[in-house]
Design a protein around this motif. Sequence first.
Motif, PDB file in Angstrom:
ATOM      1  N   ARG A   1     -28.961  53.070  27.917  1.00 15.51           N
ATOM      2  CA  ARG A   1     -28.032  53.902  28.454  1.00 15.51           C
ATOM      3  C   ARG A   1     -27.469  54.915  27.496  1.00 15.51           C
ATOM      4  O   ARG A   1     -27.457  56.299  27.431  1.00 15.51           O
ATOM      5  CB  ARG A   1     -27.256  53.452  29.569  1.00 15.51           C
ATOM      6  CG  ARG A   1     -27.681  53.048  30.827  1.00 15.51           C
ATOM      7  CD  ARG A   1     -26.636  53.241  31.928  1.00 15.51           C
ATOM      8  NE  ARG A   1     -26.942  52.618  33.222  1.00 15.51           N
ATOM      9  CZ  ARG A   1     -27.928  53.307  33.756  1.00 15.51           C
ATOM     10  NH1 ARG A   1     -28.469  54.546  33.619  1.00 15.51           N
ATOM     11  NH2 ARG A   1     -28.483  52.963  35.096  1.00 15.51           N
ATOM     12  N   TYR A   2     -26.910  54.097  26.360  1.00 14.46           N
ATOM     13  CA  TYR A   2     -25.959  54.944  25.352  1.00 14.46           C
ATOM     14  C   TYR A   2     -27.109  55.883  24.446  1.00 14.46           C
ATOM     15  O   TYR A   2     -26.524  56.849  23.938  1.00 14.46           O
ATOM     16  CB  TYR A   2     -25.434  54.007  24.438  1.00 14.46           C
ATOM     17  CG  TYR A   2     -23.896  53.753  24.851  1.00 14.46           C
ATOM     18  CD1 TYR A   2     -23.627  53.059  26.077  1.00 14.46           C
ATOM     19  CD2 TYR A   2     -23.087  53.990  24.084  1.00 14.46           C
ATOM     20  CE1 TYR A   2     -22.210  53.073  26.515  1.00 14.46           C
ATOM     21  CE2 TYR A   2     -21.644  54.063  24.276  1.00 14.46           C
ATOM     22  CZ  TYR A   2     -21.357  53.557  25.568  1.00 14.46           C
ATOM     23  OH  TYR A   2     -20.020  53.570  25.976  1.00 14.46           O
TER      24      TYR A   2
ATOM     25  N   ALA B   1     -28.288  42.743  29.565  1.00 16.58           N
ATOM     26  CA  ALA B   1     -27.170  43.729  29.666  1.00 16.58           C
ATOM     27  C   ALA B   1     -27.066  44.346  28.509  1.00 16.58           C
ATOM     28  O   ALA B   1     -26.791  45.657  28.444  1.00 16.58           O
ATOM     29  CB  ALA B   1     -26.056  42.770  30.047  1.00 16.58           C
ATOM     30  N   LEU B   2     -27.092  43.837  27.285  1.00 16.24           N
ATOM     31  CA  LEU B   2     -27.197  44.674  25.914  1.00 16.24           C
ATOM     32  C   LEU B   2     -28.391  45.601  25.985  1.00 16.24           C
ATOM     33  O   LEU B   2     -27.976  46.806  25.572  1.00 16.24           O
ATOM     34  CB  LEU B   2     -27.262  43.529  24.960  1.00 16.24           C
ATOM     35  CG  LEU B   2     -25.958  42.863  24.525  1.00 16.24           C
ATOM     36  CD1 LEU B   2     -26.424  41.662  23.718  1.00 16.24           C
ATOM     37  CD2 LEU B   2     -24.932  43.667  23.554  1.00 16.24           C
TER      38      LEU B   2
ATOM     39  N   ARG C   1     -26.827  58.812  26.839  1.00 19.61           N
ATOM     40  CA  ARG C   1     -25.710  59.419  27.382  1.00 19.61           C
ATOM     41  C   ARG C   1     -24.731  59.798  26.224  1.00 19.61           C
ATOM     42  O   ARG C   1     -23.954  60.606  26.229  1.00 19.61           O
ATOM     43  CB  ARG C   1     -24.802  58.420  28.081  1.00 19.61           C
ATOM     44  CG  ARG C   1     -25.504  58.234  29.383  1.00 19.61           C
ATOM     45  CD  ARG C   1     -24.733  57.254  30.289  1.00 19.61           C
ATOM     46  NE  ARG C   1     -25.196  57.006  31.630  1.00 19.61           N
ATOM     47  CZ  ARG C   1     -24.850  56.023  32.335  1.00 19.61           C
ATOM     48  NH1 ARG C   1     -23.765  55.400  32.269  1.00 19.61           N
ATOM     49  NH2 ARG C   1     -25.460  56.078  33.528  1.00 19.61           N
TER      50      ARG C   1
ATOM     51  N   GLN D   1     -26.762  48.865  39.198  1.00 21.32           N
ATOM     52  CA  GLN D   1     -26.329  50.034  38.492  1.00 21.32           C
ATOM     53  C   GLN D   1     -26.325  49.992  37.406  1.00 21.32           C
ATOM     54  O   GLN D   1     -26.761  50.820  36.695  1.00 21.32           O
ATOM     55  CB  GLN D   1     -24.817  50.321  38.965  1.00 21.32           C
ATOM     56  CG  GLN D   1     -24.818  50.951  40.313  1.00 21.32           C
ATOM     57  CD  GLN D   1     -23.431  51.040  40.748  1.00 21.32           C
ATOM     58  OE1 GLN D   1     -22.507  51.888  40.111  1.00 21.32           O
ATOM     59  NE2 GLN D   1     -22.730  50.412  41.797  1.00 21.32           N
ATOM     60  N   LEU D   2     -26.042  49.027  36.493  1.00 19.70           N
ATOM     61  CA  LEU D   2     -26.145  48.832  35.189  1.00 19.70           C
ATOM     62  C   LEU D   2     -27.387  48.864  34.613  1.00 19.70           C
ATOM     63  O   LEU D   2     -27.573  49.843  33.543  1.00 19.70           O
ATOM     64  CB  LEU D   2     -25.635  47.399  34.471  1.00 19.70           C
ATOM     65  CG  LEU D   2     -25.602  47.383  33.131  1.00 19.70           C
ATOM     66  CD1 LEU D   2     -24.691  48.237  32.422  1.00 19.70           C
ATOM     67  CD2 LEU D   2     -25.061  45.779  32.754  1.00 19.70           C
TER      68      LEU D   2
ATOM     69  N   ARG E   1     -27.257  37.984  29.266  1.00 19.83           N
ATOM     70  CA  ARG E   1     -26.694  38.751  28.187  1.00 19.83           C
ATOM     71  C   ARG E   1     -27.542  39.557  27.664  1.00 19.83           C
ATOM     72  O   ARG E   1     -27.350  40.775  27.245  1.00 19.83           O
ATOM     73  CB  ARG E   1     -26.372  37.464  27.196  1.00 19.83           C
ATOM     74  CG  ARG E   1     -25.279  37.857  26.359  1.00 19.83           C
ATOM     75  CD  ARG E   1     -25.030  36.326  25.626  1.00 19.83           C
ATOM     76  NE  ARG E   1     -23.477  36.033  25.637  1.00 19.83           N
ATOM     77  CZ  ARG E   1     -23.203  34.990  25.441  1.00 19.83           C
ATOM     78  NH1 ARG E   1     -23.967  33.965  24.758  1.00 19.83           N
ATOM     79  NH2 ARG E   1     -21.917  34.648  25.737  1.00 19.83           N
TER      80      ARG E   1
ATOM     81  N   ARG F   1     -27.503  48.615  28.426  1.00 14.48           N
ATOM     82  CA  ARG F   1     -26.234  49.391  28.004  1.00 14.48           C
ATOM     83  C   ARG F   1     -26.772  50.226  26.804  1.00 14.48           C
ATOM     84  O   ARG F   1     -26.416  51.375  26.767  1.00 14.48           O
ATOM     85  CB  ARG F   1     -25.106  48.514  27.529  1.00 14.48           C
ATOM     86  CG  ARG F   1     -23.804  49.066  27.551  1.00 14.48           C
ATOM     87  CD  ARG F   1     -23.461  49.819  26.276  1.00 14.48           C
ATOM     88  NE  ARG F   1     -23.343  48.604  25.224  1.00 14.48           N
ATOM     89  CZ  ARG F   1     -23.447  48.963  23.890  1.00 14.48           C
ATOM     90  NH1 ARG F   1     -23.703  50.079  23.482  1.00 14.48           N
ATOM     91  NH2 ARG F   1     -23.599  47.973  23.111  1.00 14.48           N
TER      92      ARG F   1
END
Lengths: 562, 254
Positions: free
Chosen positions: A325-326, A318-319, A329, A302-303, A315, A322
Amino acid sequence: MAVAVTEAVADVGAGRRVSARHFVRLKLRVMGNNFRGQGWRIGLFALGAFAGLWFAAFGLFLFAVPGLAGNDQYATLLAAFGGGLVVLGWLLLPLIFFGVDETLDPARFALLPLPRRTLVTGLFAAALVSVPAVAVLLAASGLILTAGIFGGWSAALTQAVGVLAGLLLCVAGARAVTSAFATMLRSRRVRDLAAVLLAGAAALIAPVQLAAAAALQDADWDRLAEVAAVVGWTPFGAPWTIGIEVAQGRVWAAPVKLLITAVTVVALLAWWSRSLESAMVGTTSSSRASTRPRATGTAVTQLFPRLLGWLPRGRFGALVAREARYWWRDARRRANLITLAVVGLFVPVMLNLGGAGDTGGGALDTSSPVLVTLSMVFVGVLAAATLANQFGFDGSAYAAHVVVGVPGAVELRARMAAFSLYLLPLVLIISGVLALLVLGQPGWIGLTAGSLLATFGAGLAVNTLLSVLGAYSLPETSNPFALNSGAGVARSFLAVLSMLASAVAVIPMVVAAALLGDVWLWLALPIGAAYGLGAALLGAYLAGDVLDRRQPELLATITPRR
Amino acid sequence: MTAEHPALALHGLVKRFDAKVAVAGVDLTVPAGSFYGLLGPNGAGKTTTLSMAVGLLRPDAGGARVLGHDVWADPVRAKQLLGVMPDGVRLFDRLSGAELLAYHGLLRGMDPAVVSQRAAELLDVLALADAGRTLVVDYSAGMKKKIGLACALLHGPRLLVLDEPFEAVDPVSAALIRDILGRYVAGGGTVVFSSHVMEVVERLCSHVAILADGAIKRVGTLDEVRGEQTLEQVFVTVVGGRTATGEELAWLSR
Ligand SMILES: Nc1ncnc2c1ncn2[C@@H]1O[C@H](COP(=O)(O)OP(=O)(O)OP(=O)(O)O)[C@@H](O)[C@H]1O
Ligand SMILES: [Mg+2]
């Protein structure tokens, strides 16, 4: 005790009238408290005030030139175009570059029993108390001087009223436009997005074309004066030209032009008042869909956005996920991306179109590799400057990274990568559009893309370092353009600094474009890409080292004080 | 290996904000396997102390060790052993609950399969699975506390530092959190938490420290601190409360 109660009730019932004065005092008080014990903020403010005064003095001199020269032939021209530019600047610059000072956040007034009208006039009055407003007032006094020299006291007085009206127009316009854009950007419908893009584009095309058209006929001052006369009857020029109208004997024009200005100001305030409502009620988040479909897949899948499924599940991955997405969003980041897309596409196009029209020989006559490279440098620098306060976007959420102890270099590389995910397609589009449609030279794609990549990479390096050293906190409000008081100055200085540094870093590209000629058309892409990548990686490495040592300090500077 | 070290050792922590001394020299030793409650009135310096203990805020003087590893000199080891839930700090709240947990897990360098499995379990246990893809920013205050706790627990830390974990959570969730923390301590973990809820502290804690004006006023096992009185009585004595006389705020009653 009974007496006290009745008194208190009477107090609640009637209350004392709240006037604009209270808002102004409140703003001054909040500004003063923000300075308390923060020497660097006072320094920044003083620096900003000084810069403002300097520009104001410069503007004053410009506006006073016709008067000082004793030649009123071009007085209208200067007043209409100069004043129009000022208004335009107030409308556009907050969106693109500066943001608006939101020392008094409208949302904080939501619970107070204030009529809307009181609130709007109060916030408006408070907005007038700012360095830029004072600077405009000062600069426009040059118009009063000119009007006084040609028309005596009466003209000077009329122009003084006009200057005040013009200032009201500027501030009301800036507030209305940013507030409306903020509302639009909060909504999640793509339709609005298109509207934003179109509006931005239109806003940019019009003035540039006007200027281009004027430049075409630069020999013909009288034609230009005619255009100025027309501009003088639009809200852009009306307040600035009434003094000269009176001086030249058209006294009847003064009340009409003042009326035009007043109606515009009222209309702008009404518009602002409407978008204020949504800003006050909605918090940052309320516009997001709260009824999202049920989750599917594991937490880790989902991430990662579907398009980024190829990222390593570690790591770094994931960064990047995120951050990616930011950028979409988070309303504040989205606003930055959108304005960047608009400005990045239109400025180079306009720059390279300029003057191409009447020679009939196509763009080649006016555009050169150097000019193309320069316009690409501009876009690259602007794009990278978006990251100048990248940690400020996160605010106190960055604490999570401090708790985990994310290595600085990894963090910075990931942030660069995620931003590039949005930027690289944009770079391709901009280079393609410029080379194919504007220049009509497919062979120049390499040149445009290469210059852009080199600048972007160098800019990333500079801004990453800046984002670690010069971060500042952003207010937690629903307006993506909002800034804390004083932050506007910091932001401008840092932006100018970063742009200068990134521009210096790509001087080799410009020199190469000038010296190497045709060979460079082929070499620009590989060399530019390598240069950009190398610079970015080096920047992440160096800045990462700094970040490792000052994570808690960074967290403290980006945590908004509430 | 680390059995001889206390779970958390603070020595001489000092923090000044401008003229205000928020923490004026705090020494605290939290034995491994203890359940440690940090009490104190508003503004006592609890949040400031805990922030310095976990590496979020650089102290003006003093230091902190987690199971023997200095938080400032050897942050990598110390932070691996630590699970933290800070107070008054946002989460990366534009992610959904599951996304946020996955993010924290991967940032900690955990195996993706383990992350997914633990995230699902935590969401389920903390009754957050129903929220689905709702962004954390749209969660209620209590839900935010719970997802914050889940983030702190995810990597199975040896020491948990929680700032006001029971604030804003409903009684059922509070019981659940008590239960989780109780099992965690029983399994060899250590918990340090700040709280204003005396009843919870009395029920859970093996050790208590009372902080006021940036200094530790009472410290020891629960029974040592409490003596013959209730914890609330001790707290009020230490802090020096003021009781309403009935005269002030008279205008509030009609
Ligand atoms: N960033 C800051 N700048 C200035 N002063 C601060 C800052 N953070 C905390 N303080 C001050 O330090 C003191 C201790 O604050 P802290 O947040 O640690 O208290 P606390 O014990 O956690 O209180 P509460 O029970 O209300 O959470 C307070 O007086 C506060 O005003
Ligand atoms: Mg606290």
